[in-house]
Scaffold this motif. Structure first.
Motif, mmCIF file in Angstrom:
data_model
loop_
_atom_site.group_PDB
_atom_site.id
_atom_site.type_symbol
_atom_site.label_atom_id
_atom_site.label_comp_id
_atom_site.label_asym_id
_atom_site.label_seq_id
_atom_site.Cartn_x
_atom_site.Cartn_y
_atom_site.Cartn_z
ATOM 1 N N GLY A 1 0.773 -1.338 0.069
ATOM 2 C CA GLY A 1 -0.161 0.003 0.150
ATOM 3 C C GLY A 1 1.013 1.470 -0.010
ATOM 4 N N LYS A 2 2.230 1.228 -0.263
ATOM 5 C CA LYS A 2 2.866 2.396 -0.320
ATOM 6 C C LYS A 2 2.920 2.923 -1.883
ATOM 7 N N LEU A 3 2.958 4.301 -1.860
ATOM 8 C CA LEU A 3 3.005 4.989 -3.097
ATOM 9 C C LEU A 3 4.320 4.682 -3.777
ATOM 10 N N THR B 1 -0.395 -3.539 -9.410
ATOM 11 C CA THR B 1 -0.680 -2.171 -9.057
ATOM 12 C C THR B 1 -1.686 -1.453 -9.710
ATOM 13 N N VAL B 2 -2.196 -0.391 -9.044
ATOM 14 C CA VAL B 2 -3.158 0.459 -9.713
ATOM 15 C C VAL B 2 -2.576 1.900 -9.728
ATOM 16 N N ASN B 3 -2.559 2.532 -10.913
ATOM 17 C CA ASN B 3 -2.495 3.893 -10.842
ATOM 18 C C ASN B 3 -3.560 4.846 -10.441
ATOM 19 N N LEU B 4 -3.297 5.429 -9.252
ATOM 20 C CA LEU B 4 -4.488 6.049 -8.409
ATOM 21 C C LEU B 4 -5.226 7.223 -9.382
ATOM 22 N N LEU B 5 -4.357 7.534 -10.296
ATOM 23 C CA LEU B 5 -5.069 8.666 -11.104
ATOM 24 C C LEU B 5 -5.989 7.983 -11.919
ATOM 25 N N ASP B 6 -5.952 6.587 -12.233
ATOM 26 C CA ASP B 6 -6.863 6.053 -13.184
ATOM 27 C C ASP B 6 -8.177 5.526 -12.308
ATOM 28 N N ASP B 7 -8.066 5.346 -10.839
ATOM 29 C CA ASP B 7 -8.929 4.614 -10.228
ATOM 30 C C ASP B 7 -9.824 6.029 -9.631
ATOM 31 N N LYS B 8 -10.992 5.404 -9.199
ATOM 32 C CA LYS B 8 -12.025 6.382 -8.503
ATOM 33 C C LYS B 8 -12.374 6.118 -7.147
ATOM 34 N N LYS C 1 -10.820 -1.794 4.348
ATOM 35 C CA LYS C 1 -11.021 -0.752 5.241
ATOM 36 C C LYS C 1 -11.140 0.529 4.350
ATOM 37 N N PRO C 2 -11.985 1.402 4.828
ATOM 38 C CA PRO C 2 -12.292 2.638 3.932
ATOM 39 C C PRO C 2 -11.442 3.610 4.084
ATOM 40 N N ILE C 3 -11.050 4.398 3.024
ATOM 41 C CA ILE C 3 -10.271 5.653 3.422
ATOM 42 C C ILE C 3 -11.177 6.951 3.784
ATOM 43 N N LYS C 4 -10.702 7.457 4.946
ATOM 44 C CA LYS C 4 -11.490 8.513 5.689
ATOM 45 C C LYS C 4 -10.851 9.757 5.126
ATOM 46 N N LEU C 5 -12.131 10.346 4.730
ATOM 47 C CA LEU C 5 -11.869 12.026 4.097
ATOM 48 C C LEU C 5 -12.837 12.883 5.089
ATOM 49 N N GLY C 6 -12.262 13.353 6.231
ATOM 50 C CA GLY C 6 -12.991 14.002 7.175
ATOM 51 C C GLY C 6 -14.067 13.070 7.662
ATOM 52 N N ARG C 7 -15.171 13.495 7.652
ATOM 53 C CA ARG C 7 -16.366 12.252 8.295
ATOM 54 C C ARG C 7 -16.966 11.559 6.997
ATOM 55 N N SER C 8 -16.344 11.469 5.937
ATOM 56 C CA SER C 8 -16.779 10.595 4.945
ATOM 57 C C SER C 8 -15.929 9.492 4.807
ATOM 58 N N SER C 9 -16.487 8.400 4.116
ATOM 59 C CA SER C 9 -15.763 7.001 3.778
ATOM 60 C C SER C 9 -15.673 6.756 2.579
ATOM 61 N N ARG C 10 -14.605 6.450 1.928
ATOM 62 C CA ARG C 10 -14.627 6.118 0.429
ATOM 63 C C ARG C 10 -13.695 4.806 0.313
ATOM 64 N N TRP C 11 -14.053 4.183 -0.681
ATOM 65 C CA TRP C 11 -13.012 3.131 -1.138
ATOM 66 C C TRP C 11 -12.413 3.291 -2.729
ATOM 67 N N LEU C 12 -11.686 2.524 -2.678
ATOM 68 C CA LEU C 12 -11.020 2.618 -4.393
ATOM 69 C C LEU C 12 -12.017 1.414 -4.991
#
Length: 102
Positions: A15-17, A36-43, A72-83
Protein backbone atom coordinates in the motif's frame (compact mmCIF):
# COMPACT_ATOMS: atom_id res chain seq x y z
CA UNK A 1 1.82 -8.96 0.36
CA UNK A 2 2.22 -8.35 -3.29
CA UNK A 3 5.04 -6.50 -4.88
CA UNK A 4 5.46 -5.35 -8.42
CA UNK A 5 8.65 -4.31 -10.06
CA UNK A 6 9.58 -2.69 -13.28
CA UNK A 7 12.90 -1.44 -14.52
CA UNK A 8 12.06 2.26 -14.22
CA UNK A 9 11.28 2.63 -10.52
CA UNK A 10 11.89 1.25 -7.09
CA UNK A 11 9.11 -0.83 -5.59
CA UNK A 12 7.61 -0.61 -2.16
CA UNK A 13 5.21 -3.16 -0.71
CA UNK A 14 1.90 -3.08 1.07
CA UNK A 15 0.00 0.00 0.00
CA UNK A 16 2.92 2.38 -0.37
CA UNK A 17 2.95 4.91 -3.16
CA UNK A 18 5.67 4.19 -5.66
CA UNK A 19 7.75 6.72 -7.59
CA UNK A 20 5.83 6.04 -10.80
CA UNK A 21 2.48 7.01 -9.20
CA UNK A 22 1.30 3.44 -8.76
CA UNK A 23 0.31 1.84 -5.49
CA UNK A 24 0.56 -1.75 -4.40
CA UNK A 25 -2.83 -2.47 -2.87
CA UNK A 26 -1.86 -5.79 -1.33
CA UNK A 27 -4.97 -7.28 -2.91
CA UNK A 28 -3.70 -10.79 -3.24
CA UNK A 29 -7.17 -12.30 -3.28
CA UNK A 30 -6.14 -14.00 -6.48
CA UNK A 31 -3.16 -13.85 -8.78
CA UNK A 32 -5.29 -11.96 -11.30
CA UNK A 33 -5.62 -8.93 -9.02
CA UNK A 34 -2.23 -8.99 -7.31
CA UNK A 35 -0.99 -5.93 -9.15
CA UNK A 36 -0.57 -2.20 -8.99
CA UNK A 37 -3.18 0.44 -9.70
CA UNK A 38 -2.48 3.96 -10.89
CA UNK A 39 -4.34 6.19 -8.44
CA UNK A 40 -5.07 8.71 -11.19
CA UNK A 41 -6.90 6.01 -13.16
CA UNK A 42 -8.92 4.77 -10.16
CA UNK A 43 -11.90 6.44 -8.55
CA UNK A 44 -13.28 6.68 -5.05
CA UNK A 45 -16.69 5.17 -4.37
CA UNK A 46 -19.00 5.51 -1.38
CA UNK A 47 -21.08 2.98 0.52
CA UNK A 48 -24.16 3.83 -1.57
CA UNK A 49 -22.27 2.71 -4.68
CA UNK A 50 -21.10 -0.50 -2.98
CA UNK A 51 -24.57 -1.45 -1.75
CA UNK A 52 -26.14 -0.69 -5.13
CA UNK A 53 -23.38 -2.61 -6.95
CA UNK A 54 -23.70 -5.72 -4.77
CA UNK A 55 -27.28 -5.63 -3.52
CA UNK A 56 -26.02 -6.15 0.05
CA UNK A 57 -26.59 -3.83 3.01
CA UNK A 58 -24.17 -1.35 4.52
CA UNK A 59 -24.43 -3.16 7.87
CA UNK A 60 -23.18 -6.33 6.20
CA UNK A 61 -20.14 -4.49 4.78
CA UNK A 62 -19.28 -2.83 8.07
CA UNK A 63 -19.39 -6.30 9.69
CA UNK A 64 -17.04 -7.62 7.00
CA UNK A 65 -14.72 -4.64 7.53
CA UNK A 66 -14.58 -5.30 11.29
CA UNK A 67 -13.72 -8.96 10.54
CA UNK A 68 -11.00 -7.97 8.05
CA UNK A 69 -12.90 -9.51 5.13
CA UNK A 70 -13.52 -6.29 3.19
CA UNK A 71 -11.11 -3.38 2.59
CA UNK A 72 -11.06 -0.67 5.23
CA UNK A 73 -12.38 2.71 4.09
CA UNK A 74 -10.30 5.73 3.24
CA UNK A 75 -11.43 8.41 5.68
CA UNK A 76 -11.85 11.90 4.23
CA UNK A 77 -13.09 14.03 7.10
CA UNK A 78 -16.38 12.44 8.15
CA UNK A 79 -16.76 10.63 4.83
CA UNK A 80 -15.65 7.11 3.98
CA UNK A 81 -14.60 6.09 0.49
CA UNK A 82 -13.12 3.01 -1.12
CA UNK A 83 -11.03 2.58 -4.23
CA UNK A 84 -13.21 1.17 -7.00
CA UNK A 85 -10.41 -1.29 -7.82
CA UNK A 86 -10.48 -2.68 -4.25
CA UNK A 87 -14.25 -3.20 -4.39
CA UNK A 88 -13.93 -4.83 -7.82
CA UNK A 89 -11.11 -7.12 -6.63
CA UNK A 90 -13.14 -8.15 -3.57
CA UNK A 91 -16.17 -8.92 -5.75
CA UNK A 92 -14.04 -10.90 -8.22
CA UNK A 93 -12.63 -12.94 -5.34
CA UNK A 94 -16.15 -13.73 -4.12
CA UNK A 95 -17.15 -14.87 -7.62
CA UNK A 96 -14.07 -17.08 -7.93
CA UNK A 97 -14.60 -18.62 -4.48
CA UNK A 98 -18.24 -19.39 -5.22
CA UNK A 99 -17.38 -21.19 -8.44
CA UNK A 100 -14.51 -23.36 -7.26
CA UNK A 101 -15.29 -26.96 -6.35
CA UNK A 102 -15.26 -27.71 -2.63
Amino acid sequence: MCSVSDNSSRVKKGGKLQENGYICLGLCFSTVFCSTVNLLDDKLVDMAFITTFTGLTDKWFYKLISEGKFPKPIKLGRSSRWLHSEVHAWMQERIELSRTPA
